[in-house]
Motif scaffolding. Structure first.
Motif, mmCIF file in Angstrom:
data_model
loop_
_atom_site.group_PDB
_atom_site.id
_atom_site.type_symbol
_atom_site.label_atom_id
_atom_site.label_comp_id
_atom_site.label_asym_id
_atom_site.label_seq_id
_atom_site.Cartn_x
_atom_site.Cartn_y
_atom_site.Cartn_z
ATOM 1 N N ARG A 185 42.624 45.395 36.937
ATOM 2 C CA ARG A 185 41.968 44.744 38.020
ATOM 3 C C ARG A 185 42.583 43.343 38.105
ATOM 4 N NH1 ARG A 185 35.725 44.371 39.606
ATOM 5 N NH2 ARG A 185 35.658 42.294 40.598
ATOM 6 N N ASP A 187 42.087 39.859 40.132
ATOM 7 C CA ASP A 187 40.851 38.915 40.900
ATOM 8 C C ASP A 187 41.942 37.572 41.143
ATOM 9 O OD1 ASP A 187 38.447 40.323 40.891
ATOM 10 O OD2 ASP A 187 38.871 40.315 38.603
ATOM 11 N N GLY A 298 38.044 44.595 42.814
ATOM 12 C CA GLY A 298 38.691 43.394 42.797
ATOM 13 C C GLY A 298 39.439 43.283 43.826
ATOM 14 N N GLN A 301 44.771 46.096 42.539
ATOM 15 C CA GLN A 301 44.685 46.965 41.556
ATOM 16 C C GLN A 301 46.096 47.648 41.174
ATOM 17 O OE1 GLN A 301 43.328 48.126 44.703
ATOM 18 N NE2 GLN A 301 41.536 46.471 44.142
#
Length: 376
Positions: A185, A187, A298, A301
């Motif tokens: 993920r 961010d 998020g 990916q």
């Protein structure tokens, strides 16, 4: 279980017998399907007869038995085919054979070469929603809007005899999908980064915000129902159906009845069920990856691995409507397509060398005149 299967096969055979071509009860002439309705009509005396609808709806067939030895014959029947010697397209016409030409390349079809072949009965059909006259109007409007089209193209496209209604074969697949996945993920976050800029000849210090990504390992599982994965069942013709018109509302499918084919050409599938299934499995993997990304969340990916399982798999052989106009120009064949449900149109087109030449010449002359006037 075997008794139930045998009963199902007997019912299928009865249904196939009931769907033979029908003659007019008044004059004996052949009835043809009237697009946009649930009736077949006689062109000679005007008699109208309703198509008997299957109250049980169309049937999803269990996939695994068909991929093994028993399936290919249990829901199949003989169909009369004509093969184009030029482009190889296999075509079936649900009417008496008269003067026939290939819907793709206009090559005459040899009636004496007709042969019978097994096919898996279609489970559903999407009937034509408008007639040849309407498709001809759509063609005409499109052709008139083409720039630099040869004059012969417009004359050919305006001839209704060059427009044919064709049912295309497709496979659809349904399945329950379950998959375990692993990935990362991402961010976003931002950091302040100093840099040197030149302002009024002087070097000064500035700062700017730059985006970074924080990656976190993730694992998870996803599941859901994959409904009506649509897979082309024929690749035999030289010009594939354009994606622009390959969008149908499958909710409007009707239970298969040969009455819907009357007056139209039907193309037989050439891609075996097992190959169609492989293509649908690849599409299911793409869907699973999309679901995994959504599950990860998020800002971005990465899916590094996905272990997918499909269960309760079923399929249908369906027929979808297209109008085709074939036109030959300078020894080349050009096809134009109209979606028989939505009216969407697409196609390849030739260009007139002389129209382009004289247009360019005209532009050069106009530019020359403007330059001469500006120099006076």
């Amino acid at each position: 279980m075997d008794n139930d299967r045998d009963i199902g096969f007997m019912e299928e055979e009865k249904r196939a017998v009931s769907e033979q071509k029908k003659s007019c009860s008044n004059c004996g002439a052949e009835l043809k399907y009237k697009p946009g309705t649930t009736s077949i009509t006689c062109e000679y005396c005007g008699n109208v007869e309703e198509i008997v609808q299957d109250s049980n709806g169309f049937q999803e067939l269990e996939l695994k038995p068909y991929l093994n030895e028993m399936g290919s014959q249990s829901h199949s029947e003989k169909i009369v085919m004509l093969q184009c010697k030029n482009c190889g397209a296999n075509q079936h016409v649900e009417e008496n054979y008269k003067s026939l030409h290939c819907v793709y390349c206009t090559t005459p079809l040899i009636i004496e070469d007709a042969y019978k072949e097994d096919w898996i009965l279609p489970g559903a059909v999407l009937p034509f929603q408008f007639d040849q006259k309407k498709s001809h109007q759509i063609f005409s409007k499109w052709v008139k809007g083409l720039w630099f089209a040869p004059s012969k193209l417009k004359k050919a496209a305006l001839d209704p005899q060059n427009t044919k209604g064709l049912y295309l074969p497709y496979w659809t697949f349904d399945a329950q999908l379950f998959a375990n996945y692993s990935g990362q993920r991402g961010d976003y976050y931002y950091v302040t980064v100093p840099y040197t800029a030149t302002v009024n000849g002087k070097r000064v210090q500035r700062t700017r915000q730059e985006r970074r990504t924080r990656w976190t390992p993730v694992r998870g599982s996803i599941n859901g129902f994959v409904d009506d994965t649509l897979i082309e069942a024929s690749h035999q013709h030289k010009n594939p159906i354009p994606p622009k018109i390959s969008n149908w509302n499958l909710e409007a499918l009707e239970s298969f009845n040969t009455s819907y084919l009357a007056g139209f050409v039907t193309e037989k599938y050439t891609i075996p069920l097992k190959d169609g299934h492989l293509a649908s499995t690849r599409e299911a993997e793409r869907i699973a990856t999309t679901w995994a990304r959504r599950d990860i969340g998020g800002d971005t990916q990465r899916v590094s691995s996905i272990d997918m399982t499909l269960s309760e798999e079923t399929f249908k052989h369906i027929l979808l409507p297209v109008y085709i106009s074939a036109y030959r120009f300078n020894s080349k064949t050009y096809n134009f397509y109209v979606n028989g449900q939505t009216g969407a149109i697409s196609g390849k087109r030739p260009y007139s060398f002389w129209k382009i030449f004289f247009f360019v010449l005209f532009i050069i002359i106009v530019i020359g005149i403007i330059m001469m006037l500006s120099n006076q």
